[in-house]
Design a protein around this motif. Structure first.
Motif: not given
Length: 345
Positions: A96, A99-100, A102, A107, A113, A116, A152-153
């Motif tokens: 994660a 993602i976090n 961003k 986000r 999240t 994902r 993840a991105i």
């Protein structure tokens, strides 16, 4: 074309590392950058990722100038050889992380999240291990977490820098099959750095072989293995035997016996012939061919390896079927004749 690398030059101090490297990768292609240590593979990968800046040249993706974009905007997933996982974070938290990181406006929600991350851990076959820390995972599992974090991105390009280099041979073979399957499912343009010829031949759609910072040859695994442009390519892409020869009338004369030449003929005169270890006829006794004697017979399944000492100087290994190897014993005098060779000066 999706990814184009044009005339990239890079030096560290006075040492040139990349010399006018031009290359492309098609959409969804698995491209391997192969070569010995110091050939410039990782430097080229880091330039694509934005971790290094070239002295000259261009990198474009879908007609965008990647070199003009900050690293964050390139949307490139990067997997390092030694995982680079955060030891104080669980597998789920590591995945994660990107993602976090961003901006808040981009986000997703916490629920999105979590979904994902769960989806990615299942994709890399780590469902149920989301709460384990890196120290509680095997090397292969850690590398899968690193891959999930890179995915993840939602990258446009996936870069892999010798991702299996720290793993043992058995785990490497298992992860190779898994990685190729993952590539087929994601459809990402993937660039994979390795010095392992077997990995490149097994995984890649095409191979770019580098030597001293320059491209030696680019093509499919079959093209590089069966149609090498140079002796370096021939020797790097598999086991090989190098023998002095005399080219005469379109054939290579080795130990008084002619061997047909594959590929370009360098013309009459002294040269070197190159053959694969399984491309030899082996007979007992005297006659035409390279005189040698058997030092050892090593059985390995359906094939056997003959460790041979060449009369006069040197030693070579040849591979023959196990049932044929049963005819030979250490100290037997033999004659070796390659069925076909490639010749370079």
């Amino acid at each position: 074309m999706p990814l184009e690398i044009a005339n990239i030059n890079k030096s560290f101090g006075r040492t040139p590392v990349l010399k006018k490297v031009s290359l492309f990768a098609e959409d969804g292609e698995f491209l391997a950058l192969l070569g010995p240590s110091g050939s410039g593979k990782t430097t080229l990968l880091r330039i694509i990722a934005g971790l290094e800046t070239p002295d000259a040249g261009a990198v474009r993706f879908q007609n965008e100038d990647l070199l003009a974009q900050p690293v964050r905007q390139r949307r490139i997933g990067f997997v390092f050889q030694h995982y680079a996982l955060f030891r104080h974070m669980t597998a789920a938290q590591n995945v994660a992380f990107g993602i976090n990181a961003k901006p808040r406006s981009e986000r997703p929600s916490r629920r999105e999240t979590r979904e994902r991350v769960s989806e990615l851990l299942n994709l890399v076959q780590l469902g149920g291990l989301e709460n384990r820390y890196p120290s509680q995972l095997s090397g292969g599992q850690r590398q899968r977490v690193a891959l999930a974090r890179a995915l993840a991105i939602e990258p446009r390009i996936l870069l892999l820098d010798e991702p299996f280099g720290a793993l043992d041979a058995k785990v490497r073979r298992e992860l190779r099959r898994w990685l190729r399957d993952l590539h087929e499912r994601t459809g990402l343009t993937t660039i994979f750095v390795t010095h392992d010829q077997e990995e490149a031949l097994d995984l890649a759609d095409r191979i770019a072989l580098l030597r001293d910072g320059a491209l030696e040859q680019v093509g499919t695994p079959e093209e590089l293995y069966h149609e090498p442009d140079s002796a370096f390519v021939f020797e790097f892409l598999g086991d090989s035997v190098r023998l002095p020869c005399t080219v005469q009338g379109g054939v290579a004369i080795i130990g008084g016996a002619p061997a047909p030449i594959l590929g370009a003929n360098p013309g009459d005169g002294h040269a070197f012939a190159y053959a694969r270890p399984d491309a030899f006829n082996v007979v007992s006794g005297s006659g035409p061919g390279l005189a040698a004697h058997v030092r050892n017979v090593i059985l390995a399944g359906p094939d056997a390896r003959l460790d041979c000492a060449i009369d006069g100087d040197g030693a070579i290994d040849v591979r023959i079927p196990a049932e044929e190897a049963a005819k030979f014993s250490p100290r037997d005098n033999i004659r070796l004749t390659p069925r076909t060779v490639r010749v370079w000066r």
